[in-house]
Each structure stands twice: as C-alpha cells, then as structure tokens.
Write a protein that holds these residues in place. Structure first.
Motif, PDB file in Angstrom:
ATOM      1  N   SER A 176       0.846  -1.190   0.000  1.00  0.00           N
ATOM      2  CA  SER A 176       0.000   0.000   0.000  1.00  0.00           C
ATOM      3  C   SER A 176       0.886   1.246   0.000  1.00  0.00           C
ATOM      4  O   SER A 176       1.813   1.358   0.808  1.00  0.00           O
ATOM      5  CB  SER A 176      -0.882  -0.028   1.252  1.00  0.00           C
ATOM      6  OG  SER A 176      -1.583   1.157   1.378  1.00  0.00           O
ATOM      7  N   GLY A 177       0.635   2.161  -0.921  1.00  0.00           N
ATOM      8  CA  GLY A 177       1.419   3.389  -1.019  1.00  0.00           C
ATOM      9  C   GLY A 177       2.629   3.260  -1.927  1.00  0.00           C
ATOM     10  O   GLY A 177       3.303   4.252  -2.203  1.00  0.00           O
ATOM     11  N   GLY A 178       2.928   2.041  -2.399  1.00  0.00           N
ATOM     12  CA  GLY A 178       4.074   1.828  -3.286  1.00  0.00           C
ATOM     13  C   GLY A 178       3.625   1.509  -4.700  1.00  0.00           C
ATOM     14  O   GLY A 178       2.429   1.525  -5.001  1.00  0.00           O
ATOM     15  N   MET A 179       4.578   1.223  -5.565  1.00  0.00           N
ATOM     16  CA  MET A 179       4.233   0.876  -6.948  1.00  0.00           C
ATOM     17  C   MET A 179       5.027  -0.313  -7.480  1.00  0.00           C
ATOM     18  O   MET A 179       4.738  -0.808  -8.556  1.00  0.00           O
ATOM     19  CB  MET A 179       4.448   2.084  -7.863  1.00  0.00           C
ATOM     20  CG  MET A 179       5.867   2.621  -7.883  1.00  0.00           C
ATOM     21  SD  MET A 179       6.112   3.922  -9.105  1.00  0.00           S
ATOM     22  CE  MET A 179       6.406   2.967 -10.596  1.00  0.00           C
ATOM     23  N   ARG A 180       6.008  -0.775  -6.696  1.00  0.00           N
ATOM     24  CA  ARG A 180       6.804  -1.908  -7.176  1.00  0.00           C
ATOM     25  C   ARG A 180       6.426  -3.171  -6.413  1.00  0.00           C
ATOM     26  O   ARG A 180       6.263  -3.141  -5.184  1.00  0.00           O
ATOM     27  CB  ARG A 180       8.298  -1.630  -6.999  1.00  0.00           C
ATOM     28  CG  ARG A 180       8.873  -0.673  -8.033  1.00  0.00           C
ATOM     29  CD  ARG A 180      10.393  -0.655  -7.956  1.00  0.00           C
ATOM     30  NE  ARG A 180      10.884  -0.284  -6.637  1.00  0.00           N
ATOM     31  CZ  ARG A 180      10.982   0.968  -6.198  1.00  0.00           C
ATOM     32  NH1 ARG A 180      10.646   1.970  -6.983  1.00  0.00           N
ATOM     33  NH2 ARG A 180      11.423   1.224  -4.975  1.00  0.00           N
ATOM     34  N   PRO A 181       6.333  -4.332  -7.111  1.00  0.00           N
ATOM     35  CA  PRO A 181       5.959  -5.575  -6.433  1.00  0.00           C
ATOM     36  C   PRO A 181       6.990  -5.993  -5.388  1.00  0.00           C
ATOM     37  O   PRO A 181       8.194  -5.985  -5.654  1.00  0.00           O
ATOM     38  CB  PRO A 181       5.913  -6.593  -7.562  1.00  0.00           C
ATOM     39  CG  PRO A 181       5.801  -5.813  -8.812  1.00  0.00           C
ATOM     40  CD  PRO A 181       6.486  -4.507  -8.564  1.00  0.00           C
ATOM     41  N   VAL A 182       6.504  -6.309  -4.215  1.00  0.00           N
ATOM     42  CA  VAL A 182       7.332  -6.800  -3.104  1.00  0.00           C
ATOM     43  C   VAL A 182       6.688  -8.040  -2.497  1.00  0.00           C
ATOM     44  O   VAL A 182       7.366  -8.997  -2.127  1.00  0.00           O
ATOM     45  CB  VAL A 182       7.453  -5.716  -1.997  1.00  0.00           C
ATOM     46  CG1 VAL A 182       8.176  -6.274  -0.774  1.00  0.00           C
ATOM     47  CG2 VAL A 182       8.159  -4.480  -2.517  1.00  0.00           C
ATOM     48  N   LEU A 183       5.355  -7.994  -2.407  1.00  0.00           N
ATOM     49  CA  LEU A 183       4.599  -9.046  -1.728  1.00  0.00           C
ATOM     50  C   LEU A 183       4.094 -10.073  -2.740  1.00  0.00           C
ATOM     51  O   LEU A 183       3.985  -9.785  -3.932  1.00  0.00           O
ATOM     52  CB  LEU A 183       3.399  -8.424  -1.008  1.00  0.00           C
ATOM     53  CG  LEU A 183       3.735  -7.301  -0.016  1.00  0.00           C
ATOM     54  CD1 LEU A 183       2.482  -6.525   0.364  1.00  0.00           C
ATOM     55  CD2 LEU A 183       4.419  -7.884   1.221  1.00  0.00           C
TER      56      LEU A 183
END
Ligand code: NDP
Length: 340
Positions: free
Chosen positions: A153-160
């Motif tokens: 949430s609040g980001g734009m790059r996949p992490v999860l």
C-alpha cells in the motif's frame, strides 16, 4: 448433457486425467497422488481456478530446473510443539500429508502445534488443508507467500506475493467453517483470464508500470497487483511473508521470484500451519464454547448472510452426484499434455 463445447467427467475421471498428465511429466507416484487429489477436490467443489486448469502449469513446474520430481519429504520434530516438513523441492502437498499425523498428535497433546513446511513448490488452494484439520476437531490457520507480484500500500513496485490465508473451525454437527483467500485484491489467475477474454478489471486491482491505477489486465500484469483493503491487506500480506518466510527459515516472495530466474515455475518457499485444540484451550467447557461459536454463525445465517465455504459445500454435493464440466478447449489442451 454437456454443452457441445464442454466435456463432462465424473470425479474418478478427473483424478485419472490429472494423474496421467503428472506421471507423463515424470512426477513420481508419491508426489503425483496428492497433487491429483487436490485438483480433483477443487473441481468437485467448483473451484476451477485450482483444478484441471492448473495441469499445464504443473507440467511447466515439473520440467523446471529447481524442481525435484522424486522428492521424499523429510519430517522432523523441531521442538515438542513444532513439526518441520522439508519438501526437498517437491510440491508442498506430500509434505503436508506426511506431517499431518504429527501435527494432530502435537496439537491434541499441547493445545497448539505448528507445522513448518520448507522448500516446497506451491500452487494449491489452502482450504483442503484447513478443512481436513477441522475434521480432526482442531481449529487452524494456514498461510504461504508466492512470487513478488503485489505492491505494498502506497508503493508501486511488487514486493509481496498474492499470499493466501486460510482458517478452519470445527463444528459439531455440520461441515467446518472455512475461509481461504488471496490477500491480493484479485487472484492473479483471474487477471490473466480477464486479459484473455478482453475484459477490463474492476477498480483497485492493480497499477501499471508507471504506478498509476489501471483497469487494463495486461498493464497490471506488467506493473503490479494491489492488496485488498489498502494498508490493512498490505500489513496482513506482510505478516504472511514474515511468518511463512523468515520465521521458518524460508524464502519470501521476492526471493522465490529470484530463485525462479524467469522459468515461470510455481513459487517455491515455505508454508506455515498452526493448529489449536479447542478441547484443551477452552477451560474444560467444550459444549458452552461450541454453543458460543454457533451463535456467531447463526448471527450470519439468521439474517440471510452466507458463511464462507457454504457455497463450496453446496457445489460439492451437486458435483459428487453429477460430475463436472470442463471446456473442450481445456480438455484438448490437457490431452496434448499427455492426459488419458
Ligand atoms: P475469493 O476472493 O474467491 O474468496 C474465497 C473465500 O471467500 C472462500 O472461502 C469463499 O467461500 C468466501 N466467499 C466468497 N464470497 C463470499 C460471500 N459473498 N460471503 C461469504 N464468503 C464468501 O478467493 P481468492 O480468489 O482470493 O483465492 C482463491 C484461491 O486461490 C484460494 O483457495 C487460495 O488459497 C488460492 N491461492 C493460492 C495461492 C498459492 O500460491 N498457493 C496464491 C493465491 C491464492 P466459498 O468457497 O463458499 O465461495
């Protein structure tokens, strides 16, 4: 009778079809049996996203460099409350099956027990696992990372990952209460299906590569998916990364993606299952506790709200009697992968 572009199969035929593809791909019999079984159970319960549709992906995984076609899970006791199942880079399902008796025995002796599955390729739905634990009289939670496709949430790059979470609760005179869903706003397979059929996505499912909200499935698949529930889903998904990853000494969704190195195999990481025995934890009054739980469920059904898994149990009863239908296109694709 099936529509002309559909094929009707009974559940034994579904299992045989799945087994034949898995065997042909070189998966050993011990691994193939539980994979075919979970595919059959998903078709039986109308959860096609994890049914026969998965077979071509299974073949891709079985053929990938990191996968161990003859993996024999190694089961060990980490502490009196923790059973570890090293899947040895086979599928998660045989490791779960082999470790389940110890999880049950430990939970019933101690009140709570943990099953940590490590080094497993994972493609399957989690509800069959928590449902089978609930049928032993135990409550449980199951969770697993996947590949890093989802932005926080609040980001734009996949992490999860799409990080599914499942919960099961035993009920005395009826089927268990079970829910099981991804923590992404939409399942990745549903986004891929929308792309294939030329449909746009509802709002809130993902971002394009520039981080802008997008309804275009192709743009979201190339950009990032989002979690459900904004910062709440993002935090839950992070919890799953941590508990089913570093806590049990295994890979996160980011690490799983790196490990895959572009092969497009199923994610490879750990899975965490925690089982609780209401008979031991409930102050020696199981009847009152069960009654209190039933009051919660009645609070739903009395006002016409449905419980999770209710639809699945209805579909199960129907499909056990009538068999299932799959599209001719999928059936032909499975035959092309060696299905018989
Ligand atoms: P859904 O959004 O379809 O939610 C499914 C759950 O919500 C079910 O328990 C379902 O019950 C319940 N439910 C749905 N609608 C309602 C309603 N109106 N009222 C009450 N309950 C409802 O699931 P997802 O698409 O997020 O996930 C699908 C599957 O994908 C899961 O089984 C998950 O484990 C799997 N998955 C696996 C991954 C892996 O890497 N192994 C990764 C991500 C997902 P019912 O069944 O009765 O409809």
């Amino acid at each position: 009778s099936p529509a002309s572009d559909a094929v009707r199969l009974d559940l034994d035929e579904v299992r045989s079809l799945a087994l034949s593809v898995l065997r042909k791909a070189g998966l050993c019999e011990a691994q193939a049996r539980p994979v075919a079984q979970t595919i059959t159970e998903c078709e039986r319960d109308g959860r096609q996203s994890h049914g026969l549709l998965r077979l071509p992906g299974c073949v891709m995984t079985i053929n990938s460099a990191n996968f161990n076609r003859t993996a024999e899970p190694v089961i060990s006791e980490l502490t009196p409350a923790v059973v570890r199942a090293d899947a040895c880079f086979g599928y998660s399902l045989l490791a779960f099956e082999r470790a389940l008796p110890q999880l049950e025995q430990k939970a019933k002796a101690l009140g709570v027990a943990v099953l940590a599955i490590n080094n497993c390729f994972h493609f399957s739905a989690l509800w069959p696992e928590v449902e089978s634990i609930a049928r032993m009289g135990l409550a449980s939670m199951a969770m697993t990372p996947s590949h890093a496709w989802v932005a926080p949430s609040g980001g734009m790059r996949p992490v999860l990952g799409t990080n599914p979470f499942a919960f099961g609760w035993p009920r005395a005179d009826t089927d268990p209460y079970v829910f099981d869903f991804a923590t992404s706003a939409m399942a990745r397979s549903d986004i891929a299906m929308a792309k294939l059929s030329g449909q746009m996505l509802p709002d809130g499912c993902g971002l394009d590569a520039q981080g802008r909200p997008s309804n275009d499935p192709a743009a979201v698949l190339a950009g990032a998916m989002t979690t459900f529930g904004g910062h709440k889903g993002s935090a839950l998904s992070t919890m799953i990364e941590l508990l089913a990853g570093p806590l049990i000494g295994d890979m996160t969704s980011l690490a799983s993606m790196d490990f895959d190195a572009g092969e497009r195999a199923a994610p490879c990481h750990g899975e965490l299952i925690v089982a609780f025995d209401p008979a031991l934890l409930g102050n020696d009054d199981p009847a009152t506790n069960q009654q209190r739980a039933e009051q919660v469920f009645a609070g739903f059904t009395d006002q016409g709200a449905r419980l999770p898994s209710q639809q699945r149990y209805l579909t199960r009863a129907h499909n056990k009697a009538n068999g299932i239908e799959i599209s001719r296109e999928l059936y032909d694709r499975i035959l092309a992968h060696g299905g018989e």
